[in-house]
Design a protein around this motif. Structure first.
Motif, PDB file in Angstrom:
ATOM      1  N   ASN A  35      35.881 -71.342  69.275  1.00 57.52           N
ATOM      2  CA  ASN A  35      35.185 -71.015  70.243  1.00 57.52           C
ATOM      3  C   ASN A  35      35.361 -69.646  70.798  1.00 57.52           C
ATOM      4  N   PRO A  36      34.352 -68.656  70.566  1.00 58.21           N
ATOM      5  CA  PRO A  36      34.322 -67.326  70.718  1.00 58.21           C
ATOM      6  C   PRO A  36      34.389 -67.091  72.291  1.00 58.21           C
ATOM      7  N   ALA A  37      34.242 -68.144  73.197  1.00 61.34           N
ATOM      8  CA  ALA A  37      34.055 -67.666  74.710  1.00 61.34           C
ATOM      9  C   ALA A  37      35.293 -68.318  75.280  1.00 61.34           C
ATOM     10  N   ALA A  38      36.348 -68.398  74.290  1.00 62.16           N
ATOM     11  CA  ALA A  38      37.613 -68.824  74.766  1.00 62.16           C
ATOM     12  C   ALA A  38      38.809 -67.705  74.784  1.00 62.16           C
ATOM     13  N   THR A  39      39.080 -67.304  75.764  1.00 63.22           N
ATOM     14  CA  THR A  39      40.016 -65.916  75.595  1.00 63.22           C
ATOM     15  C   THR A  39      41.148 -66.219  74.648  1.00 63.22           C
ATOM     16  N   SER A  40      41.806 -67.440  74.682  1.00 62.78           N
ATOM     17  CA  SER A  40      43.126 -67.624  73.930  1.00 62.78           C
ATOM     18  C   SER A  40      43.038 -68.525  73.115  1.00 62.78           C
ATOM     19  N   SER A  41      43.801 -68.859  71.894  1.00 63.05           N
ATOM     20  CA  SER A  41      43.803 -69.741  70.836  1.00 63.05           C
ATOM     21  C   SER A  41      44.758 -70.827  71.183  1.00 63.05           C
ATOM     22  N   LEU A  42      44.936 -71.897  70.698  1.00 56.30           N
ATOM     23  CA  LEU A  42      45.965 -72.758  70.638  1.00 56.30           C
ATOM     24  C   LEU A  42      45.857 -73.787  69.777  1.00 56.30           C
ATOM     25  N   PHE A  43      46.970 -73.812  68.732  1.00 51.59           N
ATOM     26  CA  PHE A  43      46.979 -74.971  67.938  1.00 51.59           C
ATOM     27  C   PHE A  43      47.890 -76.154  68.456  1.00 51.59           C
ATOM     28  N   SER A  44      47.379 -77.251  67.897  1.00 46.93           N
ATOM     29  CA  SER A  44      48.038 -78.494  68.409  1.00 46.93           C
ATOM     30  C   SER A  44      49.288 -78.789  67.652  1.00 46.93           C
ATOM     31  N   SER A  45      49.798 -79.936  68.140  1.00 48.96           N
ATOM     32  CA  SER A  45      51.042 -80.515  67.152  1.00 48.96           C
ATOM     33  C   SER A  45      50.580 -81.221  65.843  1.00 48.96           C
ATOM     34  N   ARG A  46      49.504 -81.246  65.795  1.00 50.73           N
ATOM     35  CA  ARG A  46      48.950 -81.685  64.131  1.00 50.73           C
ATOM     36  C   ARG A  46      49.372 -80.578  63.312  1.00 50.73           C
ATOM     37  N   PHE A  47      49.035 -79.266  63.737  1.00 45.20           N
ATOM     38  CA  PHE A  47      49.321 -77.925  62.884  1.00 45.20           C
ATOM     39  C   PHE A  47      50.939 -78.156  62.873  1.00 45.20           C
ATOM     40  N   TYR A  48      51.498 -77.891  63.805  1.00 44.54           N
ATOM     41  CA  TYR A  48      52.891 -77.936  63.600  1.00 44.54           C
ATOM     42  C   TYR A  48      53.552 -78.981  62.846  1.00 44.54           C
ATOM     43  N   ASP A  49      53.217 -80.275  62.904  1.00 47.06           N
ATOM     44  CA  ASP A  49      53.517 -81.343  62.156  1.00 47.06           C
ATOM     45  C   ASP A  49      53.566 -81.149  60.577  1.00 47.06           C
ATOM     46  N   THR A  50      52.512 -80.437  60.085  1.00 46.83           N
ATOM     47  CA  THR A  50      52.070 -80.184  58.720  1.00 46.83           C
ATOM     48  C   THR A  50      52.811 -78.769  58.358  1.00 46.83           C
ATOM     49  N   HIS A  51      53.405 -77.843  59.251  1.00 46.43           N
ATOM     50  CA  HIS A  51      54.087 -76.717  59.074  1.00 46.43           C
ATOM     51  C   HIS A  51      55.555 -76.409  59.752  1.00 46.43           C
ATOM     52  N   LEU A  52      56.133 -77.610  59.784  1.00 48.28           N
ATOM     53  CA  LEU A  52      57.411 -77.535  60.204  1.00 48.28           C
ATOM     54  C   LEU A  52      58.371 -76.357  59.899  1.00 48.28           C
ATOM     55  N   ALA A  53      58.263 -75.874  58.700  1.00 48.97           N
ATOM     56  CA  ALA A  53      59.301 -75.042  57.974  1.00 48.97           C
ATOM     57  C   ALA A  53      59.172 -73.653  58.804  1.00 48.97           C
ATOM     58  N   GLN A  54      57.681 -73.526  58.991  1.00 50.42           N
ATOM     59  CA  GLN A  54      57.292 -72.168  59.721  1.00 50.42           C
ATOM     60  C   GLN A  54      58.031 -71.838  61.111  1.00 50.42           C
ATOM     61  N   PHE A  55      58.707 -73.095  61.781  1.00 47.02           N
ATOM     62  CA  PHE A  55      59.058 -73.023  63.028  1.00 47.02           C
ATOM     63  C   PHE A  55      60.452 -73.033  63.154  1.00 47.02           C
ATOM     64  N   THR A  56      61.385 -73.161  61.943  1.00 43.41           N
ATOM     65  CA  THR A  56      62.801 -73.485  61.901  1.00 43.41           C
ATOM     66  C   THR A  56      63.648 -72.626  62.846  1.00 43.41           C
ATOM     67  N   HIS A  57      63.334 -71.582  62.789  1.00 44.12           N
ATOM     68  CA  HIS A  57      64.266 -70.091  63.181  1.00 44.12           C
ATOM     69  C   HIS A  57      63.583 -69.588  64.713  1.00 44.12           C
ATOM     70  N   LEU A  58      62.466 -70.317  65.240  1.00 43.04           N
ATOM     71  CA  LEU A  58      61.749 -69.557  66.235  1.00 43.04           C
ATOM     72  C   LEU A  58      62.261 -70.244  67.412  1.00 43.04           C
ATOM     73  N   GLN A  59      62.064 -69.796  68.465  1.00 43.64           N
ATOM     74  CA  GLN A  59      62.698 -70.366  69.727  1.00 43.64           C
ATOM     75  C   GLN A  59      61.589 -71.053  70.566  1.00 43.64           C
ATOM     76  N   MET A  60      61.939 -72.277  71.081  1.00 42.88           N
ATOM     77  CA  MET A  60      60.916 -73.019  71.881  1.00 42.88           C
ATOM     78  C   MET A  60      60.750 -72.696  73.134  1.00 42.88           C
ATOM     79  N   ASP A  61      59.423 -72.758  73.844  1.00 44.53           N
ATOM     80  CA  ASP A  61      59.363 -72.787  75.138  1.00 44.53           C
ATOM     81  C   ASP A  61      58.739 -73.836  75.601  1.00 44.53           C
ATOM     82  N   LEU A  62      58.738 -74.200  76.906  1.00 49.73           N
ATOM     83  CA  LEU A  62      58.060 -75.115  77.670  1.00 49.73           C
ATOM     84  C   LEU A  62      57.054 -74.678  78.521  1.00 49.73           C
TER      85      LEU A  62
ATOM     86  N   PHE B 172      42.218 -82.227  66.727  1.00 50.51           N
ATOM     87  CA  PHE B 172      42.084 -81.136  65.635  1.00 50.51           C
ATOM     88  C   PHE B 172      43.469 -80.452  65.314  1.00 50.51           C
ATOM     89  N   TYR B 173      43.458 -79.419  64.615  1.00 53.30           N
ATOM     90  CA  TYR B 173      44.575 -78.782  64.118  1.00 53.30           C
ATOM     91  C   TYR B 173      44.840 -77.511  65.130  1.00 53.30           C
TER      92      TYR B 173
END
Length: 454
Positions: free
Chosen positions: A345-372, A422-423
């Motif tokens: 969507n070129p008319a959206a200013t910011s991207s956002l990935f869903s929990s589907r992406f997170y669920d299949t790439h868990l290792a990438q987030f192991t050492h990152l800090q989580m926000d709410l 979607f992802y």
């Protein structure tokens, strides 16, 4: 959704799915990754396993898997229903009509209201996109009569405008296009951080937002009156996410020019100026150039040079397959879609990935800090903030071309069925990191170019 736009307009200009401007709680709410993970159920797996029947694929809007499944089944008369739905989402509207139109009497006489709903939704869109406005209006009327209970909240929102607009256009002449070849037009970045280009309405220059996911042509009332457009006598009332009504009119633009392309008899929705105005940035959107017009121009390429190129070159064979789905463009990543489905969507200013992406790439987030975070327009996250990560670097592949994206927000917990279908959604912030990207609406291929190779 396009979060920078006024809330009254958000349901109109926004792509379906998650909002893209998130509110992050204060630093005191930040926790090491393992702490929130112990408190919340993360990942799309919280929704359970998916079914893989043809019916379920349509309900999941997984048109790629449906296409693959039908391809394996061969040409079977029993597949006409599913093939008809698929052709609609591949922008093959005449093929879709040929497949679905003969099925309507049987579906109406039978008891499967869900299938009748799906067929009428696709057929109404087919008629609209082939300028058969009277037939389209009749399908939306039949849909409301037979299947209103089967419509989801999202579907009710999506059909509201065409269902009310098309009866006003029943006698309008069919849209036509004069186009002699490929051409390029300059663009500029507007105060919203998005792309504008000059569109001429009956000889008057106007500034329109580039939004290839949007399903309708839109214009501000002041510009419609300046040009002298004839507005529908009836004022149409549509809903907004704030609950306040928005008042619009239908019109037909006699002549609309984009570069070397000249459209005639363009149906459009006219909004009050305030509903297309961003008060914070004091910016007036004068018009929105969406999918119905862009798709007729063949290949559309947006480049970092600030130009839009419309090409009549032969249909692209390379690239990632994409599908239209109301006000979404769904693109398959990885080989044969193995990397998941994303909306662009070129008319959206910011991207956002869903929990589907997170669920299949868990290792990438192991050492990152989580926000709410809280997602505007998402009631669930307003009550209970959703865990999310800020990913500095992510890797995707579209049509065999690997790309690297920076500074993408990723939800670590489901935010709702629509948000996690979607992802993720690639907005302008992700697309602007590319050298160029192309939508070919004839072959339904999406191509990305990077700075590190073609």
């Amino acid at each position: 959704m396009t979060a920078v736009l006024p809330l009254l307009l958000a349901t109109v200009l926004a792509a379906a799915g998650p909002q893209t401007s998130m509110q992050t709680q204060s630093n005191s709410a930040k926790q090491p990754a393992q702490t929130p993970q112990a408190q919340v159920e993360t990942g799309a797996s919280a929704f359970g396993k998916q079914k893989t029947s043809l019916e379920q694929l349509t309900l999941d809007h997984n048109w790629l898997s449906l296409e693959q499944a039908l391809g394996k089944n061969g040409e079977d008369a029993g597949d006409a229903f599913y093939r008809g739905l698929l052709e609609n989402h591949r922008d093959h509207f005449k093929r879709s009509i040929a497949l679905l139109e003969p099925l309507i009497p049987g579906l109406a006489a039978g008891g499967d209201r869900m299938k009748e709903k799906q067929a009428r939704l696709a057929l109404a869109d087919d008629y609209f996109r082939t300028f058969q406005y009277k037939k389209a209006a009749a399908e939306y009327a039949a849909l409301a009569k037979c299947c209103e209970k089967q419509l989801t909240a999202q579907e009710k929102s999506e059909v509201e405008i065409p269902a009310k607009l098309l009866p006003e256009l029943e006698s309008a002449p069919a849209q036509t296009l004069d186009l002699t070849g490929s051409f390029t037009v300059p663009t500029e970045v507007n105060p919203l951080g998005l792309t504008d280009l000059t569109v001429w309405m009956d000889g008057y220059p106007t500034r329109w937002l580039f939004d290839p996911a949007e399903n309708f042509t839109m214009i501000a009332r002041s510009k419609a009156e300046l040009v002298g457009l004839k507005l529908s006598k009836e004022t149409l009332t549509i809903s907004s996410i704030t609950g306040q009504p928005i008042y619009v009119h239908a019109t037909v633009i006699p002549k609309l020019k984009i570069g070397d392309a000249v459209f005639h008899n363009v149906p459009a929705v006219v909004y009050d100026d305030l509903d297309l105005y961003d008060k914070a940035r004091q910016y007036q959107i004068e018009g929105v150039l969406g999918q119905p017009l862009l798709a007729l121009l063949g290949q559309v390429t947006a480049s970092e040079s600030g130009n839009l190129t419309f090409s009549e070159a032969p249909p692209l064979q390379e690239g990632a397959p994409f599908f239209t789905d109301e006000d979404q463009l769904i693109v398959a990543a990885g080989k044969d879609g193995s990397g998941g489905l994303y909306t662009v969507n070129p008319a959206a200013t910011s991207s956002l990935f869903s929990s589907r992406f997170y669920d299949t790439h868990l290792a990438q987030f192991t050492h990152l800090q989580m926000d709410l975070v809280k997602l505007p327009g998402n009631k669930l996250s307003q009550e209970i903030p959703i865990p999310a990560y800020h990913a500095e670097t992510l890797h995707l592949t579209f049509g065999g071309m690997p790309i690297t994206l920076h500074d993408i927000e990723v939800l670590a917990q489901p935010a709702g069925a629509e948000e996690d279908r979607f992802y993720g959604m690639l907005g302008d912030d992700a697309l602007s990191q590319l050298k160029s990207y192309t939508f070919d609406f004839r072959s339904m291929k999406f191509i990305v170019r990077t700075h590190f190779g073609d």
